[in-house]
Design a protein around this motif. Structure first.
Motif, PDB file in Angstrom:
ATOM      1  N   UNK A 132       0.858  -1.197   0.000  1.00 19.32           N
ATOM      2  CA  UNK A 132       0.000   0.000   0.000  1.00 19.32           C
ATOM      3  C   UNK A 132       0.890   1.241   0.000  1.00 19.32           C
ATOM      4  N   UNK A 133       0.425   2.280  -0.690  1.00 18.50           N
ATOM      5  CA  UNK A 133       1.082   3.585  -0.637  1.00 18.50           C
ATOM      6  C   UNK A 133       0.028   4.628  -0.289  1.00 18.50           C
ATOM      7  N   UNK A 134       0.220   5.312   0.851  1.00 14.09           N
ATOM      8  CA  UNK A 134      -0.774   6.274   1.327  1.00 14.09           C
ATOM      9  C   UNK A 134      -0.379   7.690   0.947  1.00 14.09           C
ATOM     10  N   UNK A 135      -1.333   8.405   0.378  1.00 20.29           N
ATOM     11  CA  UNK A 135      -1.140   9.824   0.089  1.00 20.29           C
ATOM     12  C   UNK A 135      -1.149  10.606   1.397  1.00 20.29           C
ATOM     13  N   UNK A 136      -0.666  11.845   1.342  1.00 19.99           N
ATOM     14  CA  UNK A 136      -0.730  12.732   2.501  1.00 19.99           C
ATOM     15  C   UNK A 136      -2.187  12.821   2.978  1.00 19.99           C
ATOM     16  N   UNK A 137      -2.415  12.615   4.258  1.00 16.44           N
ATOM     17  CA  UNK A 137      -3.766  12.720   4.820  1.00 16.44           C
ATOM     18  C   UNK A 137      -4.556  11.429   4.826  1.00 16.44           C
ATOM     19  N   UNK A 138      -4.012  10.359   4.290  1.00 18.78           N
ATOM     20  CA  UNK A 138      -4.777   9.108   4.170  1.00 18.78           C
ATOM     21  C   UNK A 138      -4.782   8.308   5.472  1.00 18.78           C
ATOM     22  N   UNK A 139      -5.843   7.506   5.626  1.00 20.09           N
ATOM     23  CA  UNK A 139      -5.965   6.551   6.732  1.00 20.09           C
ATOM     24  C   UNK A 139      -6.234   5.171   6.158  1.00 20.09           C
ATOM     25  N   UNK A 163       6.802  -7.951   1.318  1.00 21.85           N
ATOM     26  CA  UNK A 163       7.536  -7.015   0.451  1.00 21.85           C
ATOM     27  C   UNK A 163       8.008  -5.792   1.263  1.00 21.85           C
ATOM     28  N   UNK A 164       7.789  -4.558   0.754  1.00 23.54           N
ATOM     29  CA  UNK A 164       8.234  -3.385   1.530  1.00 23.54           C
ATOM     30  C   UNK A 164       7.073  -2.770   2.320  1.00 23.54           C
ATOM     31  N   UNK A 165       6.053  -3.575   2.607  1.00 24.46           N
ATOM     32  CA  UNK A 165       5.013  -3.155   3.542  1.00 24.46           C
ATOM     33  C   UNK A 165       4.158  -2.006   3.054  1.00 24.46           C
ATOM     34  N   UNK A 166       4.130  -0.939   3.837  1.00 23.75           N
ATOM     35  CA  UNK A 166       3.258   0.211   3.567  1.00 23.75           C
ATOM     36  C   UNK A 166       4.129   1.464   3.531  1.00 23.75           C
ATOM     37  N   UNK A 167       3.934   2.308   2.533  1.00 21.85           N
ATOM     38  CA  UNK A 167       4.630   3.603   2.474  1.00 21.85           C
ATOM     39  C   UNK A 167       3.632   4.728   2.704  1.00 21.85           C
ATOM     40  N   UNK A 168       4.063   5.749   3.456  1.00 22.64           N
ATOM     41  CA  UNK A 168       3.281   6.976   3.613  1.00 22.64           C
ATOM     42  C   UNK A 168       4.055   8.119   2.976  1.00 22.64           C
ATOM     43  N   UNK A 169       3.358   8.896   2.136  1.00 21.86           N
ATOM     44  CA  UNK A 169       4.014   9.994   1.433  1.00 21.86           C
ATOM     45  C   UNK A 169       3.914  11.308   2.198  1.00 21.86           C
ATOM     46  N   UNK A 170       3.246  11.293   3.345  1.00 19.22           N
ATOM     47  CA  UNK A 170       3.095  12.487   4.172  1.00 19.22           C
ATOM     48  C   UNK A 170       2.409  12.047   5.451  1.00 19.22           C
ATOM     49  N   UNK A 199      -5.239  -0.313  13.425  1.00 18.90           N
ATOM     50  CA  UNK A 199      -5.526  -1.754  13.491  1.00 18.90           C
ATOM     51  C   UNK A 199      -4.960  -2.493  12.274  1.00 18.90           C
ATOM     52  N   UNK A 200      -3.682  -2.242  12.013  1.00 18.19           N
ATOM     53  CA  UNK A 200      -2.980  -2.922  10.921  1.00 18.19           C
ATOM     54  C   UNK A 200      -2.015  -3.928  11.540  1.00 18.19           C
ATOM     55  N   UNK A 201      -2.008  -5.130  10.984  1.00 13.53           N
ATOM     56  CA  UNK A 201      -1.238  -6.257  11.527  1.00 13.53           C
ATOM     57  C   UNK A 201      -0.298  -6.794  10.454  1.00 13.53           C
ATOM     58  N   UNK A 202       0.939  -7.079  10.838  1.00 15.68           N
ATOM     59  CA  UNK A 202       1.915  -7.685   9.928  1.00 15.68           C
ATOM     60  C   UNK A 202       2.251  -9.076  10.448  1.00 15.68           C
ATOM     61  N   UNK A 203       1.852 -10.097   9.713  1.00 12.80           N
ATOM     62  CA  UNK A 203       2.049 -11.476  10.194  1.00 12.80           C
ATOM     63  C   UNK A 203       3.486 -11.950  10.028  1.00 12.80           C
ATOM     64  N   UNK A 204       4.184 -11.363   9.048  1.00 18.77           N
ATOM     65  CA  UNK A 204       5.584 -11.727   8.789  1.00 18.77           C
ATOM     66  C   UNK A 204       6.191 -10.532   8.050  1.00 18.77           C
ATOM     67  N   UNK A 205       6.731  -9.592   8.839  1.00 19.36           N
ATOM     68  CA  UNK A 205       7.245  -8.345   8.259  1.00 19.36           C
ATOM     69  C   UNK A 205       8.239  -8.658   7.139  1.00 19.36           C
ATOM     70  N   UNK A 206       8.109  -7.963   6.033  1.00 20.25           N
ATOM     71  CA  UNK A 206       9.024  -8.132   4.909  1.00 20.25           C
ATOM     72  C   UNK A 206      10.296  -7.324   5.133  1.00 20.25           C
ATOM     73  N   UNK A 207      10.779  -6.621   4.100  1.00 15.35           N
ATOM     74  CA  UNK A 207      12.022  -5.847   4.287  1.00 15.35           C
ATOM     75  C   UNK A 207      11.842  -4.934   5.500  1.00 15.35           C
ATOM     76  N   UNK A 208      10.709  -4.239   5.548  1.00 14.00           N
ATOM     77  CA  UNK A 208      10.259  -3.574   6.775  1.00 14.00           C
ATOM     78  C   UNK A 208       8.741  -3.521   6.706  1.00 14.00           C
ATOM     79  N   UNK A 209       8.106  -2.987   7.757  1.00 13.55           N
ATOM     80  CA  UNK A 209       6.637  -3.031   7.810  1.00 13.55           C
ATOM     81  C   UNK A 209       6.004  -1.780   7.211  1.00 13.55           C
ATOM     82  N   UNK A 210       6.535  -0.601   7.551  1.00 11.00           N
ATOM     83  CA  UNK A 210       5.975   0.654   7.028  1.00 11.00           C
ATOM     84  C   UNK A 210       7.044   1.732   7.098  1.00 11.00           C
ATOM     85  N   UNK A 211       6.964   2.653   6.141  1.00 12.50           N
ATOM     86  CA  UNK A 211       7.974   3.711   6.003  1.00 12.50           C
ATOM     87  C   UNK A 211       7.297   5.057   5.904  1.00 12.50           C
TER      88      UNK A 211
END
Ligand code: ADA
Ligand code: CA
Ligand code: CA
Ligand code: CA
Length: 209
Positions: free
Chosen positions: A55-62, A73-80, A86-98
């Motif tokens: 997932x890639x979240x835009x600024x302001x996203x939930x 993979x590389x989990x979730x990215x936030x651009x802002x 309530x987000x769960x990672x069962x087996x974190x990839x390279x990382x969980x969120x950035x």
């Protein structure tokens, strides 16, 4: 104060969805507690830095009520500024969120959920601003949070953790670059099954751009 205890117990998924290209999120998206996992050439969830986010979240996203399965993979990215609820990672990839982005006032809030099996980092902070991690559980991890140690912008980064349950094995809750003015605040931290005291609360590094 009377802190809310972190949730305990992992959710069971309402079905699974293979993701073959990054899902863009803006506004509020409810994943219905479905399990999303990387497929095709997104990445194998190992330690290669070239994987795509699920997932890639835009600024302001939930983004809420999501289970990231394996491969992560590389989990979730936030651009802002963004919220992961309530987000769960069962087996974190390279990382969980950035947290990416470029505004010093941006805030990424992770509220509820949990992560396990992270070979290295769970939350990676590359842009400036603040990451808030609360009501979260982590087990079998390297670092719960790391302020980027080699990003070319030597931003000041801040982290606030509260109501965290960290279960051994694990290395550190936070790694920050004190030479860039990073800060970390902790409250209501519970460390479990760590009788030999291997989990460090905060590691101080010197960031090198
Ligand atoms: C490592 C790497 C950083 C960045 C980060 C990430 O820490 O050294 O440059 O790529 O991973 O975003 O996953
Ligand atoms: Ca990385
Ligand atoms: Ca893993
Ligand atoms: Ca990464």
């Amino acid at each position: 104060t009377n802190p809310t205890p972190p949730p305990s117990g992992w959710p069971s998924p309402n079905g699974s969805q293979a993701v073959t290209s990054t899902i863009s999120v803006s506004g509020t998206v409810d994943g219905g507690l479905k399990r999303y996992y990387a497929s095709g050439d997104m990445g194998d969830g190992g330690q290669s830095e070239s994987q795509d986010p699920i997932f890639e979240l835009a600024n302001g996203a939930t983004l809420k009520n999501v289970i990231i399965g394996s491969p992560g993979a590389d989990g979730i990215h936030c651009l802002g500024s963004c919220t992961l609820q309530n987000v769960w990672w069962e087996d974190v990839g390279e990382d969980a969120a950035t947290l990416l982005g470029s505004s010093s006032s941006q805030v990424m809030t992770i509220d509820g959920g949990g992560a396990r099996s992270a070979s290295d980092k769970v939350f990676q902070h590359n842009g400036p601003g603040t990451m808030i991690i609360r009501n979260f559980q982590v087990e079998n991890f390297g670092k719960l949070y790391r302020a980027c140690g080699n990003c070319t912008n030597s931003y000041q980064r801040h982290v606030q953790m509260s109501n965290i349950v960290a279960t051994s094995p694990g290395k550190a809750l936070a790694g920050i670059n004190t030479n860039w003015g990073d800060t970390a605040r902790f409250s209501n931290i519970t460390i479990k099954n760590d009788s030999s005291h291997k989990i460090v609360i905060c590691e101080k590094y010197k960031g090198v751009p």
